[in-house]
Design an enzyme around this catalytic site. Structure first.
Site, PDB file in Angstrom:
ATOM      1  N   ASN A 238       0.939  -1.165   0.118  1.00 47.32           N
ATOM      2  CA  ASN A 238      -0.026  -0.048  -0.021  1.00 47.32           C
ATOM      3  C   ASN A 238       0.799   1.320  -0.077  1.00 47.32           C
ATOM      4  O   ASN A 238       1.583   1.533   1.011  1.00 47.32           O
ATOM      5  CB  ASN A 238      -1.012  -0.004   1.318  1.00 47.32           C
ATOM      6  CG  ASN A 238      -1.688   1.257   1.404  1.00 47.32           C
ATOM      7  OD1 ASN A 238      -1.802   2.007   0.426  1.00 47.32           O
ATOM      8  ND2 ASN A 238      -2.237   1.368   2.445  1.00 47.32           N
ATOM      9  N   TRP A 239       0.958   1.677  -1.108  1.00 43.23           N
ATOM     10  CA  TRP A 239       1.965   2.958  -1.289  1.00 43.23           C
ATOM     11  C   TRP A 239       1.327   4.318  -0.787  1.00 43.23           C
ATOM     12  O   TRP A 239       2.052   5.303  -0.815  1.00 43.23           O
ATOM     13  CB  TRP A 239       2.346   3.079  -2.679  1.00 43.23           C
ATOM     14  CG  TRP A 239       3.187   1.935  -3.419  1.00 43.23           C
ATOM     15  CD1 TRP A 239       3.306   0.802  -2.782  1.00 43.23           C
ATOM     16  CD2 TRP A 239       3.608   1.824  -4.693  1.00 43.23           C
ATOM     17  NE1 TRP A 239       4.338   0.078  -3.649  1.00 43.23           N
ATOM     18  CE2 TRP A 239       4.207   0.810  -5.046  1.00 43.23           C
ATOM     19  CE3 TRP A 239       3.721   2.787  -6.007  1.00 43.23           C
ATOM     20  CZ2 TRP A 239       5.056   0.159  -6.076  1.00 43.23           C
ATOM     21  CZ3 TRP A 239       4.215   2.408  -6.877  1.00 43.23           C
ATOM     22  CH2 TRP A 239       5.040   1.198  -6.988  1.00 43.23           C
ATOM     23  N   LYS A 240       0.063   4.111  -0.456  1.00 44.51           N
ATOM     24  CA  LYS A 240      -0.412   5.491   0.196  1.00 44.51           C
ATOM     25  C   LYS A 240      -0.415   6.547  -0.652  1.00 44.51           C
ATOM     26  O   LYS A 240      -0.224   6.539  -1.758  1.00 44.51           O
ATOM     27  CB  LYS A 240      -0.188   5.551   1.687  1.00 44.51           C
ATOM     28  CG  LYS A 240       0.007   4.398   2.664  1.00 44.51           C
ATOM     29  CD  LYS A 240      -0.030   4.852   4.024  1.00 44.51           C
ATOM     30  CE  LYS A 240       0.185   3.530   4.814  1.00 44.51           C
ATOM     31  NZ  LYS A 240       0.092   3.614   6.158  1.00 44.51           N
TER      32      LYS A 240
ATOM     33  N   HIS B 165      -9.757   1.191   4.683  1.00 48.16           N
ATOM     34  CA  HIS B 165      -8.300   1.401   5.521  1.00 48.16           C
ATOM     35  C   HIS B 165      -8.558   2.347   6.612  1.00 48.16           C
ATOM     36  O   HIS B 165      -9.314   3.361   6.555  1.00 48.16           O
ATOM     37  CB  HIS B 165      -7.260   1.993   4.523  1.00 48.16           C
ATOM     38  CG  HIS B 165      -5.758   1.903   5.099  1.00 48.16           C
ATOM     39  ND1 HIS B 165      -5.421   2.996   5.938  1.00 48.16           N
ATOM     40  CD2 HIS B 165      -4.780   1.144   4.948  1.00 48.16           C
ATOM     41  CE1 HIS B 165      -4.226   2.649   6.328  1.00 48.16           C
ATOM     42  NE2 HIS B 165      -3.930   1.546   5.795  1.00 48.16           N
TER      43      HIS B 165
ATOM     44  N   GLU C 244      -7.044   4.765   7.918  1.00 45.81           N
ATOM     45  CA  GLU C 244      -7.029   6.287   7.351  1.00 45.81           C
ATOM     46  C   GLU C 244      -8.019   6.809   6.650  1.00 45.81           C
ATOM     47  O   GLU C 244      -8.231   7.991   6.653  1.00 45.81           O
ATOM     48  CB  GLU C 244      -5.333   6.229   6.641  1.00 45.81           C
ATOM     49  CG  GLU C 244      -4.239   6.153   7.360  1.00 45.81           C
ATOM     50  CD  GLU C 244      -2.946   5.592   6.574  1.00 45.81           C
ATOM     51  OE1 GLU C 244      -2.805   5.591   5.494  1.00 45.81           O
ATOM     52  OE2 GLU C 244      -1.884   5.131   7.338  1.00 45.81           O
TER      53      GLU C 244
ATOM     54  N   GLU D 146      -5.776  -4.925  10.531  1.00 45.12           N
ATOM     55  CA  GLU D 146      -4.867  -3.893  10.726  1.00 45.12           C
ATOM     56  C   GLU D 146      -5.072  -3.310  12.093  1.00 45.12           C
ATOM     57  O   GLU D 146      -6.025  -2.124  12.175  1.00 45.12           O
ATOM     58  CB  GLU D 146      -4.930  -2.941   9.732  1.00 45.12           C
ATOM     59  CG  GLU D 146      -4.335  -3.531   8.351  1.00 45.12           C
ATOM     60  CD  GLU D 146      -3.795  -2.583   7.392  1.00 45.12           C
ATOM     61  OE1 GLU D 146      -2.675  -2.852   7.048  1.00 45.12           O
ATOM     62  OE2 GLU D 146      -4.371  -1.473   7.054  1.00 45.12           O
TER      63      GLU D 146
ATOM     64  N   GLY E 193       2.146   2.107  10.732  1.00 39.62           N
ATOM     65  CA  GLY E 193       2.875   3.305  10.690  1.00 39.62           C
ATOM     66  C   GLY E 193       3.651   3.811  11.997  1.00 39.62           C
ATOM     67  O   GLY E 193       4.266   4.956  12.035  1.00 39.62           O
TER      68      GLY E 193
ATOM     69  N   SER F 206       3.027  -2.305  10.515  1.00 45.36           N
ATOM     70  CA  SER F 206       4.436  -2.258  10.598  1.00 45.36           C
ATOM     71  C   SER F 206       5.483  -3.424  10.341  1.00 45.36           C
ATOM     72  O   SER F 206       5.953  -3.872  10.951  1.00 45.36           O
ATOM     73  CB  SER F 206       4.738  -1.755  12.195  1.00 45.36           C
ATOM     74  OG  SER F 206       4.255  -0.466  12.416  1.00 45.36           O
TER      75      SER F 206
ATOM     76  N   GLY G  88       2.626  -1.012   4.495  1.00 48.78           N
ATOM     77  CA  GLY G  88       2.722   0.279   4.051  1.00 48.78           C
ATOM     78  C   GLY G  88       4.010   0.698   3.786  1.00 48.78           C
ATOM     79  O   GLY G  88       4.810   0.594   2.855  1.00 48.78           O
ATOM     80  N   GLY G  89       4.796   1.144   5.016  1.00 43.45           N
ATOM     81  CA  GLY G  89       6.064   1.969   4.841  1.00 43.45           C
ATOM     82  C   GLY G  89       7.122   0.941   3.984  1.00 43.45           C
ATOM     83  O   GLY G  89       7.973   1.326   3.284  1.00 43.45           O
TER      84      GLY G  89
HETATM   85  C1  PEP Z   1      -0.896   0.168   5.952  1.00 38.11           C
HETATM   86  O1  PEP Z   1      -0.888   1.189   5.423  1.00 38.11           O
HETATM   87  O2  PEP Z   1      -1.979  -0.803   5.674  1.00 38.11           O
HETATM   88  C2  PEP Z   1       0.041  -0.387   6.811  1.00 38.11           C
HETATM   89  C3  PEP Z   1      -0.002  -1.569   7.329  1.00 38.11           C
HETATM   90  O3  PEP Z   1       1.108   0.474   6.846  1.00 38.11           O
HETATM   91  P1  PEP Z   1       2.503   0.023   7.837  1.00 38.11           P
HETATM   92  O4  PEP Z   1       3.045  -1.125   7.249  1.00 38.11           O
HETATM   93  O5  PEP Z   1       3.464   1.196   7.464  1.00 38.11           O
HETATM   94  O6  PEP Z   1       2.345   0.181   9.149  1.00 38.11           O
END
Ligand code: PEP
Length: 249
Positions: free
Chosen positions: A9-11, A95, A97, A167, A173, A213, A234-235
């Site tokens: 997930n590049w956001k 999600h 966010e 999640e 994050g 994470s 994500g990251g």
């Molecule tokens: C996400 O955005 O779905 C996510 C899990 O982010 P991260 O891996 O950065 O926690």
């Protein structure tokens, strides 16, 4: 046997040239991997460019959100048919966010999930509790409401293709990952709920991802849990080295 999914997930990251470069590197270095599904979920603006790069590979394309109507006067929105038209296979829905900053609710997730299936897109439906809810002992109640409302009305046939992502909001994050035990408790609970909604056998086919994470150091232990069928990353998906390490857990 559920084929694991590793979805990036590049956001709201990556301009066109950066997106193309990252997608090309992922494609070039994962060509021989067949025992897991790789999904890239870039921002809307680069979906076409990424699709062009991954053409001819087994990498799948996903969007990060969509609206629940196929067309009309909805300024600024993107429809499921537009995503399908551009070559998306998946769409992330609900999600945290989107829930936190853009008013996404279990009801809007449900409208989106239903139309996604009718258009031929596979929804990756995200659920997860906040830290406050976890500390108050409300985790399973929150998850139950998110799953039951968010997925209500889907058919048993549709359910087989469904992807759910657990999640925990406090792990996204933040660098704080759920322990395998914490994650597995909720993942198992989600599968039980899915069994009640769609039948035990169908629930066994549904892939339930963990997200929060994930990095190259913690992916293997998480993937060893019985009810974790992949990761939403994500990251660590923004950098080719870390994403490849996660893909190759
Ligand atoms: C996400 O955005 O779905 C996510 C899990 O982010 P991260 O891996 O950065 O926690």
């Amino acid at each position: 046997m559920r084929k694991p999914i590793i979805a990036g997930n590049w956001k709201m990251n990556k301009l066109t040239s950066e997106a193309v470069e990252l997608a090309r590197e992922v494609k070039d270095k994962t060509g021989t991997i067949a025992d897991r599904e790789i999904v890239l979920c870039p921002p809307f603006t680069v979906l076409s460019a990424v699709k062009e790069v991954i053409k001819g590979s087994s990498i799948k394309l996903g969007a990060q959100n969509m609206y629940w109507e196929v067309r009309g006067a909805y300024t600024g929105e993107v429809s499921p048919t537009m995503l399908k038209d551009i070559g998306c296979n998946y769409v992330i829905l609900g999600h945290s966010e989107r829930r936190q900053y853009f008013g996404e609710t279990n009801e809007t997730v449900n409208k989106k999930a239903k139309i996604a299936f009718s258009i031929g897109l596979i929804p990756i439906v995200c659920v997860g509790e906040t830290l406050q809810q976890r500390e108050k002992g409300e985790t399973l109640t929150v998850i139950e409401e998110q799953v039951k409302t968010g997925l209500s009305g889907l058919t048993k046939e549709e359910s087989k293709g469904l992807v759910v992502a657990y999640e925990p909001v406090w792990a996204i994050g933040t660098g704080k990952t759920a322990t395998p035990e914490e994650a597995e408790e909720v993942q198992r609970f989600i599968r039980k709920l899915l069994g009640q909604m769609f039948g035990k056998e169908n629930a066994q086919a549904i892939r339930i991802l963990y997200g929060g994470s994930i990095n190259p150091d913690n992916i293997s232990v998480l993937m060893s849990c019985e009810d974790i069928d992949g990761g939403l990353i994500g990251g660590a998906s923004l950098n080719v080295e870390s994403f490849l390490k996660v893909v190759r857990y």
